[in-house]
Design a protein around this motif. Structure first.
Motif, mmCIF file in Angstrom:
data_model
loop_
_atom_site.group_PDB
_atom_site.id
_atom_site.type_symbol
_atom_site.label_atom_id
_atom_site.label_comp_id
_atom_site.label_asym_id
_atom_site.label_seq_id
_atom_site.Cartn_x
_atom_site.Cartn_y
_atom_site.Cartn_z
ATOM 1 N N GLN A 46 10.050 52.844 55.428
ATOM 2 C CA GLN A 46 8.519 53.147 55.779
ATOM 3 C C GLN A 46 8.066 54.342 54.860
ATOM 4 O O GLN A 46 8.535 55.178 54.384
ATOM 5 C CB GLN A 46 8.403 53.750 57.331
ATOM 6 C CG GLN A 46 8.736 52.418 58.046
ATOM 7 C CD GLN A 46 8.293 52.993 59.518
ATOM 8 O OE1 GLN A 46 7.573 53.772 59.854
ATOM 9 N NE2 GLN A 46 8.702 52.251 60.329
ATOM 10 N N ASN A 47 6.813 53.990 54.135
ATOM 11 C CA ASN A 47 6.248 54.902 53.176
ATOM 12 C C ASN A 47 6.807 55.242 51.891
ATOM 13 O O ASN A 47 6.644 56.191 51.525
ATOM 14 C CB ASN A 47 5.521 56.018 53.948
ATOM 15 C CG ASN A 47 4.659 55.937 55.029
ATOM 16 O OD1 ASN A 47 3.873 54.960 54.898
ATOM 17 N ND2 ASN A 47 4.501 56.724 56.161
ATOM 18 N N THR A 49 7.877 53.633 48.106
ATOM 19 C CA THR A 49 7.167 52.463 46.924
ATOM 20 C C THR A 49 8.161 52.327 45.819
ATOM 21 O O THR A 49 9.020 53.075 45.653
ATOM 22 C CB THR A 49 5.745 52.793 46.518
ATOM 23 O OG1 THR A 49 5.378 52.223 45.573
ATOM 24 C CG2 THR A 49 6.092 54.424 45.848
ATOM 25 N N THR A 58 8.322 58.293 47.458
ATOM 26 C CA THR A 58 7.230 58.310 48.510
ATOM 27 C C THR A 58 6.025 57.564 47.897
ATOM 28 O O THR A 58 5.528 57.836 46.833
ATOM 29 C CB THR A 58 6.846 59.872 49.041
ATOM 30 O OG1 THR A 58 8.321 60.487 49.225
ATOM 31 C CG2 THR A 58 6.014 59.848 50.211
ATOM 32 N N ARG A 59 5.292 56.983 48.939
ATOM 33 C CA ARG A 59 3.906 56.290 48.509
ATOM 34 C C ARG A 59 3.168 57.387 48.114
ATOM 35 O O ARG A 59 3.024 58.530 48.380
ATOM 36 C CB ARG A 59 3.679 55.384 49.662
ATOM 37 C CG ARG A 59 3.305 56.305 50.948
ATOM 38 C CD ARG A 59 2.300 55.072 51.567
ATOM 39 N NE ARG A 59 1.842 55.965 52.908
ATOM 40 C CZ ARG A 59 0.882 56.633 53.180
ATOM 41 N NH1 ARG A 59 0.112 57.219 52.077
ATOM 42 N NH2 ARG A 59 0.711 57.130 54.393
ATOM 43 N N GLY A 61 -0.410 59.294 48.729
ATOM 44 C CA GLY A 61 -1.327 59.452 49.464
ATOM 45 C C GLY A 61 -2.814 59.082 49.502
ATOM 46 O O GLY A 61 -3.070 58.385 48.679
ATOM 47 N N TRP A 327 4.120 50.019 54.295
ATOM 48 C CA TRP A 327 3.479 51.541 54.597
ATOM 49 C C TRP A 327 2.902 51.572 56.253
ATOM 50 O O TRP A 327 2.420 50.778 56.539
ATOM 51 C CB TRP A 327 2.258 51.770 53.733
ATOM 52 C CG TRP A 327 2.816 51.580 52.052
ATOM 53 C CD1 TRP A 327 3.855 51.559 51.607
ATOM 54 C CD2 TRP A 327 2.320 51.863 51.033
ATOM 55 N NE1 TRP A 327 4.204 51.657 50.416
ATOM 56 C CE2 TRP A 327 2.833 51.897 49.769
ATOM 57 C CE3 TRP A 327 0.636 52.059 50.613
ATOM 58 C CZ2 TRP A 327 2.200 52.145 48.635
ATOM 59 C CZ3 TRP A 327 0.161 52.454 49.517
ATOM 60 C CH2 TRP A 327 0.945 52.359 48.412
ATOM 61 N N ARG A 328 2.943 53.012 56.593
ATOM 62 C CA ARG A 328 2.358 53.164 57.800
ATOM 63 C C ARG A 328 1.338 54.345 57.831
ATOM 64 O O ARG A 328 1.266 55.209 56.821
ATOM 65 C CB ARG A 328 3.446 53.211 58.723
ATOM 66 C CG ARG A 328 4.458 52.319 58.990
ATOM 67 C CD ARG A 328 3.904 51.212 59.420
ATOM 68 N NE ARG A 328 3.337 51.147 60.688
ATOM 69 C CZ ARG A 328 4.106 50.572 61.921
ATOM 70 N NH1 ARG A 328 5.381 50.034 61.850
ATOM 71 N NH2 ARG A 328 3.297 50.377 62.655
ATOM 72 N N ASP A 359 -1.566 62.634 52.764
ATOM 73 C CA ASP A 359 -2.532 62.047 53.448
ATOM 74 C C ASP A 359 -3.530 62.898 53.854
ATOM 75 O O ASP A 359 -3.546 63.573 55.030
ATOM 76 C CB ASP A 359 -1.874 61.092 54.726
ATOM 77 C CG ASP A 359 -1.312 59.799 54.299
ATOM 78 O OD1 ASP A 359 -1.483 59.596 52.892
ATOM 79 O OD2 ASP A 359 -0.607 59.427 54.928
ATOM 80 N N ILE A 364 3.334 63.319 54.080
ATOM 81 C CA ILE A 364 3.660 62.023 54.417
ATOM 82 C C ILE A 364 5.111 61.915 54.989
ATOM 83 O O ILE A 364 6.010 62.747 54.385
ATOM 84 C CB ILE A 364 3.705 61.131 53.037
ATOM 85 C CG1 ILE A 364 2.228 61.026 52.466
ATOM 86 C CG2 ILE A 364 3.805 59.611 53.611
ATOM 87 C CD1 ILE A 364 2.094 60.407 51.262
ATOM 88 N N TRP A 366 8.491 59.771 55.682
ATOM 89 C CA TRP A 366 8.996 58.484 55.011
ATOM 90 C C TRP A 366 10.312 58.228 55.519
ATOM 91 O O TRP A 366 10.722 59.220 56.016
ATOM 92 C CB TRP A 366 8.969 58.660 53.603
ATOM 93 C CG TRP A 366 9.647 59.835 53.153
ATOM 94 C CD1 TRP A 366 8.988 60.931 52.927
ATOM 95 C CD2 TRP A 366 11.142 59.881 52.745
ATOM 96 N NE1 TRP A 366 10.172 62.070 52.439
ATOM 97 C CE2 TRP A 366 11.431 61.324 52.229
ATOM 98 C CE3 TRP A 366 12.325 59.084 52.953
ATOM 99 C CZ2 TRP A 366 12.467 61.714 51.958
ATOM 100 C CZ3 TRP A 366 13.546 59.348 52.347
ATOM 101 C CH2 TRP A 366 13.682 60.771 52.010
#
Length: 465
Positions: A46-47, A49, A58-59, A61, A327-328, A359, A364, A366
């Motif tokens: 989750q979250n 990339t 981490t994805r 923001g 992603w959430r 965000d 974020i 993750w």
């Protein structure tokens, strides 16, 4: 009496100790059998990339550009430089990169909009928009006004062969060649065009998208194509009556290939053969709850598929990577892209720009969960010696271990906190309490930015018994 002489003991290393086994390539999510998948996949993520492939990080923001009403109803881009957004407070607003300007008000507070760019008989390119309820609109670079002559109940506006096209129920409508204000003149080969699109289910058109060579016509469970340049040689071809689109906004085209969301999965269609969902089967167990509020988009690099409410499945189509991420925290209802930057209209009436490491100022959260690790045989008994991870971190990270193949029996074994300037760190994962377990799963979870470069394990394989 002669004393007994003992030979010195020659200790030998027990057999079965493996060399350290590093994982330096991370290829995203995989929902197939966790015992059979390659160790470079995660069973849950989750979250995170694949942007920094082969590392996982981490994805991105987002920043909040503005909030109006409680839902975004449409997004369009004029001449590749201005973002136009319809909100459910009935307003059409323009974002010029720094400020918002209201261009129209009193619009429907529920109907969703589609947009396309078209010049035709206008002095310059206009942004054309419609929602099937309000009169069709056009923006000429300064003001929004009604598009004279256009059908008031037209939906899914697009362009093909120098014409505007829209859907009115089961009918396909086109304006006159290079003339956006004439839709009811059928006297010659430059004239307007209409066609009833038949289907065995009696479905209405719910998607239109034009390209240089064809117009693609979607229905909830069907797909058609129209070819030709003039009414005399326009012809349609049925592609499939088994697979269609969840909605007009549930499709995206990148590099000539259309990907779209249907109730049975995410498909890709490049022409010539029936739509196929092989590329998304690896995350098939996550493709549930698909509705007409599902939406697809692209920033020109990755593909984004948002399923209600906030499950955003992100596909990295680069050759040799083909990675999926989940992603959430973003409830996207519309996408738009300008210059490679992705803009998101969400279900809270916000316009988000994908950028930065937070965000809207909030860190974020993750996580990433590995497959169950064992030996060369699933029946092999194990003795775990060492686990460690190489990570860059500016936030915090917890490491959990589990002795089961599935389940949530996690035990926290390590916590670390990053520094202001992320450095690559070698983190030892305590394994003593799990040393005799047959399986070990590892979950990395944290808050703030992180990049995982390598995960390494070392164990002894005990004899089969």
């Amino acid at each position: 009496m002669k004393p007994v002489q003992y030979q010195p003991v020659a200790y030998q290393q027990l057999p079965g100790l493996s060399a350290p086994i590093p994982i330096r390539e991370f290829k995203g999510l995989n929902t197939f059998d966790p015992l059979a998948i390659n160790e470079s996949f995660f069973t849950d993520m989750q979250n995170m990339t694949s942007d920094d492939y082969p590392a996982v990080s981490t994805r991105p923001g987002y920043s909040v550009l503005g909030t109006f009403g409680t839902r975004v109803l449409g997004m369009g881009v004029w001449e590749g430089k201005e973002l136009h957004v319809i909100f459910n407070d009935g307003t059409w607003r323009r974002w010029n990169g720094s400020t918002w300007t209201t261009l129209a008000s009193g619009l429907s507070t529920t109907a969703e909009w589609t947009f396309t760019n078209f010049q035709g008989n206008f002095d310059q390119v206009n942004l054309i928009g419609c929602n099937g309820v309000n009169p069709m609109k056009r923006y000429d670079g300064s003001t929004v006004q009604n598009l004279a002559g256009a059908p008031s109940n037209g939906k899914y506006i697009t362009t093909y062969q120098n014409r505007l096209w829209c859907a009115v129920g089961v009918e396909l409508w086109s304006c006159k060649l290079d003339n956006a204000t004439v839709w009811d003149n059928f006297l010659n080969d430059d004239a307007a065009y209409r066609k009833t699109m038949e289907s065995s289910r009696g479905e209405e058109i719910n998607m239109l998208t034009g390209s240089l060579t064809k117009l693609t016509i979607g229905m909830p469970n069907g797909l058609h194509e129209l070819y030709g340049g003039r009414p005399s040689d326009f012809n349609t071809k049925l592609i499939t009556e088994d697979t269609g689109l969840a909605s007009n906004k549930a499709q995206v085209t990148q590099d000539g290939v259309m990907r779209f969301i249907h109730g049975s999965g995410i498909y890709e269609y490049g022409g010539g053969v029936a739509p196929d969902k092989a590329f998304s089967e690896i995350i098939g167990k996550l493709l549930t709850g698909i509705t007409d509020q599902s939406v697809a988009g692209t920033d020109g690099k990755k593909l984004y598929f948002n399923l209600p409410d906030d499950r955003m499945l992100v596909h990295d189509p680069r050759s040799g990577i083909q990675a999926w991420s989940l992603w959430r925290g973003i409830r996207a209802v519309h996408f738009a892209s300008i210059g490679g930057t992705l803009f998101i209209g969400d279900a809270q009436g916000r316009v988000l720009r994908l950028e930065g490491t937070t965000d809207g100022g909030n860190p974020i959260t993750w996580s990433a969960t590995t497959k169950p690790f064992n030996g060369s045989s699933l029946a092999q008994k194990m003795r775990w010696y060492k686990l460690w991870v190489m990570v860059e971190l500016s936030g915090s990270m917890d490491v959990y271990l589990s002795p089961s193949i599935t389940g949530e029996d996690w035990t926290l074994v390590q916590s670390i906190t990053g520094t202001g300037a992320p450095l690559i760190r070698r983190v030892i994962i305590p394994v003593s309490s799990f040393a005799r377990e047959n399986w070990i799963r590892v979950k990395f979870a944290g808050t703030g930015w992180a990049r995982i470069h390598e995960f390494t394990r070392q164990m002894r394989q005990l004899p089969l018994y």
